[in-house]
Enzyme design. Sequence first.
Site, PDB file in Angstrom:
ATOM      1  N   SER A 160       0.853  -1.185   0.000  1.00 49.10           N
ATOM      2  CA  SER A 160       0.000   0.000   0.000  1.00 49.10           C
ATOM      3  C   SER A 160       0.891   1.237   0.000  1.00 49.10           C
ATOM      4  O   SER A 160       2.117   1.120   0.125  1.00 49.10           O
ATOM      5  CB  SER A 160      -0.921  -0.005   1.220  1.00 49.10           C
ATOM      6  OG  SER A 160      -0.151  -0.109   2.380  1.00 49.10           O
ATOM      7  N   GLY A 162       1.991   3.046  -2.223  1.00 48.75           N
ATOM      8  CA  GLY A 162       3.015   3.144  -3.259  1.00 48.75           C
ATOM      9  C   GLY A 162       4.285   2.361  -2.982  1.00 48.75           C
ATOM     10  O   GLY A 162       5.250   2.451  -3.748  1.00 48.75           O
ATOM     11  N   GLU A 267     -11.745   3.578  -6.704  1.00 47.29           N
ATOM     12  CA  GLU A 267     -10.797   4.430  -7.434  1.00 47.29           C
ATOM     13  C   GLU A 267     -10.910   4.204  -8.936  1.00 47.29           C
ATOM     14  O   GLU A 267     -10.913   3.054  -9.399  1.00 47.29           O
ATOM     15  CB  GLU A 267      -9.379   4.125  -6.983  1.00 47.29           C
ATOM     16  CG  GLU A 267      -9.137   4.524  -5.540  1.00 47.29           C
ATOM     17  CD  GLU A 267      -7.671   4.416  -5.185  1.00 47.29           C
ATOM     18  OE1 GLU A 267      -6.853   5.092  -5.842  1.00 47.29           O
ATOM     19  OE2 GLU A 267      -7.353   3.646  -4.282  1.00 47.29           O
ATOM     20  N   GLU A 279      -8.945   0.444  -8.323  1.00 47.97           N
ATOM     21  CA  GLU A 279      -9.004  -0.467  -7.176  1.00 47.97           C
ATOM     22  C   GLU A 279     -10.051  -0.001  -6.187  1.00 47.97           C
ATOM     23  O   GLU A 279     -10.655   1.059  -6.355  1.00 47.97           O
ATOM     24  CB  GLU A 279      -7.636  -0.636  -6.515  1.00 47.97           C
ATOM     25  CG  GLU A 279      -7.016   0.628  -5.990  1.00 47.97           C
ATOM     26  CD  GLU A 279      -5.748   0.345  -5.176  1.00 47.97           C
ATOM     27  OE1 GLU A 279      -5.293  -0.807  -5.142  1.00 47.97           O
ATOM     28  OE2 GLU A 279      -5.241   1.284  -4.567  1.00 47.97           O
ATOM     29  N   ASP A 286      -7.799   7.322   2.373  1.00 55.85           N
ATOM     30  CA  ASP A 286      -7.022   8.499   2.792  1.00 55.85           C
ATOM     31  C   ASP A 286      -7.424   9.764   2.021  1.00 55.85           C
ATOM     32  O   ASP A 286      -7.545  10.838   2.604  1.00 55.85           O
ATOM     33  CB  ASP A 286      -5.503   8.240   2.766  1.00 55.85           C
ATOM     34  CG  ASP A 286      -4.983   7.659   1.466  1.00 55.85           C
ATOM     35  OD1 ASP A 286      -5.756   7.575   0.486  1.00 55.85           O
ATOM     36  OD2 ASP A 286      -3.780   7.309   1.417  1.00 55.85           O
ATOM     37  N   THR A 287      -7.692   9.639   0.724  1.00 55.93           N
ATOM     38  CA  THR A 287      -8.082  10.836  -0.034  1.00 55.93           C
ATOM     39  C   THR A 287      -9.414  11.409   0.468  1.00 55.93           C
ATOM     40  O   THR A 287      -9.718  12.575   0.243  1.00 55.93           O
ATOM     41  CB  THR A 287      -8.214  10.539  -1.546  1.00 55.93           C
ATOM     42  OG1 THR A 287      -9.218   9.545  -1.739  1.00 55.93           O
ATOM     43  CG2 THR A 287      -6.906  10.032  -2.125  1.00 55.93           C
ATOM     44  N   ARG A 364       3.104  10.237   7.223  1.00 50.44           N
ATOM     45  CA  ARG A 364       2.003  11.198   7.252  1.00 50.44           C
ATOM     46  C   ARG A 364       1.604  11.394   8.713  1.00 50.44           C
ATOM     47  O   ARG A 364       1.188  10.453   9.370  1.00 50.44           O
ATOM     48  CB  ARG A 364       0.823  10.632   6.464  1.00 50.44           C
ATOM     49  CG  ARG A 364      -0.256  11.659   6.182  1.00 50.44           C
ATOM     50  CD  ARG A 364      -1.521  10.989   5.655  1.00 50.44           C
ATOM     51  NE  ARG A 364      -1.293  10.265   4.434  1.00 50.44           N
ATOM     52  CZ  ARG A 364      -1.998   9.187   4.066  1.00 50.44           C
ATOM     53  NH1 ARG A 364      -2.963   8.726   4.805  1.00 50.44           N
ATOM     54  NH2 ARG A 364      -1.738   8.571   2.939  1.00 50.44           N
TER      55      ARG A 364
HETATM   56  P1  AMP Z   1      -2.543   2.218  -6.447  1.00 49.20           P
HETATM   57  O1  AMP Z   1      -1.756   1.837  -5.226  1.00 49.20           O
HETATM   58  O2  AMP Z   1      -2.829   1.064  -7.346  1.00 49.20           O
HETATM   59  O3  AMP Z   1      -3.794   3.002  -6.082  1.00 49.20           O
HETATM   60  O4  AMP Z   1      -1.630   3.228  -7.272  1.00 49.20           O
HETATM   61  C1  AMP Z   1      -1.288   4.494  -6.740  1.00 49.20           C
HETATM   62  C2  AMP Z   1      -1.312   5.557  -7.806  1.00 49.20           C
HETATM   63  O5  AMP Z   1      -0.379   5.256  -8.851  1.00 49.20           O
HETATM   64  C3  AMP Z   1      -2.645   5.706  -8.506  1.00 49.20           C
HETATM   65  O6  AMP Z   1      -3.535   6.475  -7.739  1.00 49.20           O
HETATM   66  C4  AMP Z   1      -2.213   6.380  -9.817  1.00 49.20           C
HETATM   67  O7  AMP Z   1      -1.950   7.755  -9.628  1.00 49.20           O
HETATM   68  C5  AMP Z   1      -0.887   5.685 -10.102  1.00 49.20           C
HETATM   69  N1  AMP Z   1      -1.144   4.494 -10.959  1.00 49.20           N
HETATM   70  C6  AMP Z   1      -1.354   3.238 -10.514  1.00 49.20           C
HETATM   71  N2  AMP Z   1      -1.597   2.385 -11.536  1.00 49.20           N
HETATM   72  C7  AMP Z   1      -1.548   3.106 -12.671  1.00 49.20           C
HETATM   73  C8  AMP Z   1      -1.715   2.812 -14.059  1.00 49.20           C
HETATM   74  N3  AMP Z   1      -1.994   1.570 -14.486  1.00 49.20           N
HETATM   75  N4  AMP Z   1      -1.609   3.828 -14.940  1.00 49.20           N
HETATM   76  C9  AMP Z   1      -1.324   5.086 -14.530  1.00 49.20           C
HETATM   77  N5  AMP Z   1      -1.137   5.420 -13.239  1.00 49.20           N
HETATM   78  C10 AMP Z   1      -1.252   4.465 -12.311  1.00 49.20           C
END
Ligand code: AMP
Length: 400
Positions: A160, A162, A267, A279, A286-287, A364
């Site tokens: 999670s 990132g 999302e 997802e 959090d947002t 955070r």
């Molecule tokens: P996630 O943990 O999957 O929510 O990814 C975190 C963030 O990364 C997302 O909110 C997007 O800003 C970016 N991101 C994730 N997957 C993609 C994708 N397939 N294409 C473009 N941006 C992505």
Amino acid sequence: MVSIGTPGSTSAKRVMLLGSGELGKEVAIELQRLGCEVIAVDRYPHAPAMQVAHKAHVINMLDEKALYDLIRAESPDLVVPEIEAIATEALLTVEKEGTTVVPTARAANLTMNRRGIRELVASELGVRTSPYRFVESLDELVEAVNEVGLPCVVKPVMSSSGKGQSTIKAEADIANAWNYALEGTRGGADSLIVEGFVNFDYEITLLTVRHAGGVSFCEPIGHRQEAGDYRESWQPQPITESVLAECQSIATGVSDALGGFGLFGMEFFIQGDTVYFSEVSPRPHDTGLVTLISQNLSEFQLHVRAILGLPIPLIQQYGPSASCPILVRGESAAVEFSDIELALLEPHTDIRLFGKPEVRGSRRMGVVVTRRDSVEDARAAALQLSDRVQVGPPSDVSRV
Ligand code: AMP
């Protein structure tokens, strides 16, 4: 009819939070306001929600036996996961034995792993997502990058904020992406998802509540992420009626498939008129911290009402609003915050300091929320006021 007893007595409505971070803390406060008995659990002591709970336990929530034994010993009416990193097999077992898991044990199980939710949404429900492959070795990753195409995003299936996520722009990036993903994975799984990069115009979180009276939606929340972690969010995100209707229809389908009562953070990526599901978290997002100022009922109040089976007659959006986290970097178990009055001098502005016991790396630690005449003004104010919050001692910590 819903009945709520007296905390500490045999009639108490006892709610166990699995995960006691900043989102769990707000959920605990809302549960307290409705007279519930709150039991907070996390892997470290003095976590934010523990500071406002009746009782706290420190366990490794990825340890199935430890988690099962704790739930059996406390025997709560409701088990409410706040994070993904939980041994969800224990939740499946206690649910079978009669304990209510929010929203359902299956939802927690499917969403703790990107594979479960992707397969449900893309394969079973036929919803549009980025193209994707799952891989378990460097060779498979090379093959998947060829199939999905460049650029693409690599993420551990279990992670999670990132962690372990990177974008591959050229073939030369593949080995680094593999190593970085393995470092960021949690729970010991070494499988990764490779997703085609969606060049979206904007991304949203659509807070969706399944409650006793049906399904309700909040206005869409726009957000900006850096390295997979949220840096600002705002509400409402401007959106066309048809795109919003499509997002709501997908959100209804996905939340119906997961079942139970509660709030879901859905999302989406939006590119022109095309909607991609990204997802879902079956819990406050959090947002969605922006809803602390933007709505009559915050996402935390909505979650608590839904899980207790209470009505939600109206969700009112009060106007353009924004949130900006207070990120701190360094090493300290005694962080001090100052200049918070600069934020609080302004009307329609609020701040939360989460009370996290320590920082190691970057964390955070709080959030500034604002409401203004336009989304642009709300965002600018949240960013600026968050930025002005000072942290110390300066030899140990700094602002990110
Ligand atoms: P996630 O943990 O999957 O929510 O990814 C975190 C963030 O990364 C997302 O909110 C997007 O800003 C970016 N991101 C994730 N997957 C993609 C994708 N397939 N294409 C473009 N941006 C992505």
